[in-house]
Scaffold this motif. Structure first.
Motif, PDB file in Angstrom:
ATOM      1  N   LEU A  49       0.581  47.617  60.354  1.00 25.20           N
ATOM      2  CA  LEU A  49       0.285  47.106  61.695  1.00 25.20           C
ATOM      3  C   LEU A  49       1.567  46.997  62.523  1.00 25.20           C
ATOM      4  N   GLY A  50       2.672  46.655  61.888  1.00 23.20           N
ATOM      5  CA  GLY A  50       3.962  46.630  62.577  1.00 23.20           C
ATOM      6  C   GLY A  50       4.313  45.311  63.215  1.00 23.20           C
ATOM      7  N   LYS A 104       0.778  46.127  52.357  1.00 24.64           N
ATOM      8  CA  LYS A 104       0.844  47.459  52.975  1.00 24.64           C
ATOM      9  C   LYS A 104       0.047  47.484  54.273  1.00 24.64           C
ATOM     10  N   TYR A 105      -1.127  46.865  54.250  1.00 25.48           N
ATOM     11  CA  TYR A 105      -1.960  46.839  55.452  1.00 25.48           C
ATOM     12  C   TYR A 105      -1.224  46.146  56.594  1.00 25.48           C
ATOM     13  N   LEU A 152      -7.195  39.921  54.992  1.00 29.77           N
ATOM     14  CA  LEU A 152      -7.644  39.438  53.680  1.00 29.77           C
ATOM     15  C   LEU A 152      -8.911  40.154  53.239  1.00 29.77           C
ATOM     16  N   ARG A 153      -9.775  40.455  54.185  1.00 26.78           N
ATOM     17  CA  ARG A 153     -10.979  41.221  53.838  1.00 26.78           C
ATOM     18  C   ARG A 153     -10.640  42.677  53.563  1.00 26.78           C
ATOM     19  N   GLU A 154      -9.674  43.195  54.288  1.00 28.98           N
ATOM     20  CA  GLU A 154      -9.239  44.577  54.034  1.00 28.98           C
ATOM     21  C   GLU A 154      -8.700  44.712  52.615  1.00 28.98           C
ATOM     22  N   ALA A 155      -8.068  43.661  52.114  1.00 26.71           N
ATOM     23  CA  ALA A 155      -7.530  43.657  50.745  1.00 26.71           C
ATOM     24  C   ALA A 155      -8.574  43.209  49.724  1.00 26.71           C
ATOM     25  N   GLU A 156      -9.791  42.920  50.183  1.00 23.72           N
ATOM     26  CA  GLU A 156     -10.932  42.537  49.338  1.00 23.72           C
ATOM     27  C   GLU A 156     -10.644  41.266  48.529  1.00 23.72           C
ATOM     28  N   LEU A 157      -9.992  40.314  49.173  1.00 21.23           N
ATOM     29  CA  LEU A 157      -9.651  39.067  48.509  1.00 21.23           C
ATOM     30  C   LEU A 157     -10.749  38.021  48.708  1.00 21.23           C
ATOM     31  N   THR A 158     -11.104  37.333  47.627  1.00 23.99           N
ATOM     32  CA  THR A 158     -12.061  36.236  47.681  1.00 23.99           C
ATOM     33  C   THR A 158     -11.312  34.916  47.823  1.00 23.99           C
ATOM     34  N   LYS A 159     -12.054  33.856  48.098  1.00 24.86           N
ATOM     35  CA  LYS A 159     -11.427  32.541  48.257  1.00 24.86           C
ATOM     36  C   LYS A 159     -10.694  32.112  46.978  1.00 24.86           C
ATOM     37  N   SER A 160     -11.328  32.300  45.832  1.00 26.48           N
ATOM     38  CA  SER A 160     -10.685  31.878  44.582  1.00 26.48           C
ATOM     39  C   SER A 160      -9.410  32.680  44.323  1.00 26.48           C
TER      40      SER A 160
END
Length: 282
Positions: free
Chosen positions: A26-27, A21-22, A155-163
């Motif tokens: 952005l488009g 979604k994020y 990826l940070r906006e989606a709060e995703l970690t490396k694992s």
């Protein structure tokens, strides 16, 4: 592409949906693409969401091994992603050459300045990079440059970690899901030691030799004329065995190192940052 909902947890699916979604909002997007685990997932998802409104831009210079650029090219070609190789020369920047603690700032600022030009030429509105939640607590001056140039961090906006990124990448069938972490060759120098193209080539050649001998997760740290080899603790006995040890020593001397050492602590990310933490590793 596999149905992620049948493979990953509900919580992780929610994060993936948030990422999509994020990106959709952005488009259009120009992704700074290194070919690593993080930027590969970002690029794959962005391509799924944006299609032709996405481009991948890979910076190529003396600090990036040719094998990494080739892997990035292959990744994009296989998926039909528009890909532009951006020739940059961070060695022109005094702040980069002198290798202070903020070296990465100058490199990233130069790269994303070029990405911005490419994005504008292609009618792309936003830029993005692949940092994740685990990067927030580490020393990352490059993120300051990204923020100054309004580079997005989906990826940070989606709060995703490396694992979590590896789990999603595996579910999507991306070949990078198990790829070892990688940082540019400039990170192999002790802070304060001048970076030159010749030294970068020495490190590149030395690390390629280790990879060709089965050490896929490795670092060659340069301390003047001394090479400090890091491999995972489990690989230390293998590297220290007489036959391979002698081959490595001879090759490294041929490359130009006077001394060749094996770090008994083993491989760890950002070990040069220990000098910024009063000599204490995290």
């Amino acid at each position: 592409m596999p149905d992620n909902k049948d493979i990953i947890s509900e919580e992780l699916q929610m994060k993936l949906d948030k990422l999509k979604k994020y990106i959709a909002d952005l488009g259009s997007l120009a992704v700074g693409f290194s070919g690593g685990v993080d930027s590969s997932l970002l690029l794959a998802v962005a391509h799924e969401v944006l299609g032709e409104r996405l481009i991948a831009v890979t910076g190529a210079d003396a600090s990036v091994p040719e094998r990494e650029v080739n892997e990035a090219i292959a990744f994009c070609k296989e998926r039909g992603i528009r890909h532009i190789i951006c020739k940059v020369d961070p060695l022109k920047e005094e702040g980069y050459r002198h290798n202070g603690p903020d070296r990465c700032y100058f490199c990233k600022h130069g790269i994303f300045t070029e990405v911005k030009k490419i994005a504008d030429e292609n009618g792309i509105e936003y830029m993005a990079e692949g940092s994740n939640m685990d990067d927030i607590g580490d020393y990352r001056p490059g993120l300051r440059a990204a923020a100054e140039l309004s580079v997005k961090s989906p990826l940070r906006e989606a709060e995703l970690t490396k694992s979590e990124i590896r789990l999603i990448s595996k579910a999507m069938g991306l070949p990078t899901w198990s790829k070892p972490a990688y940082a540019c060759l400039a990170s192999r120098f002790v802070y304060g030691e001048e970076i030159t193209e010749e030294k970068l080539h020495m490190i590149d050649t030395a690390e390629q030799f280790l990879i060709e001998h089965g050490f896929f997760e490795e670092r060659v740290r340069m301390h003047g004329n001394l090479a400090r080899i890091e491999v995972p603790p489990a690989d230390i006995p293998k590297l220290a065995a007489e036959e391979i040890r002698e081959k490595i020593y001879d090759k490294f001397r041929e490359i130009g190192f006077l001394f060749v050492t094996l770090d008994l602590k083993g491989y760890r990310l950002g070990s040069m940052n220990a000098t910024l933490k009063n000599g204490k590793d995290k």
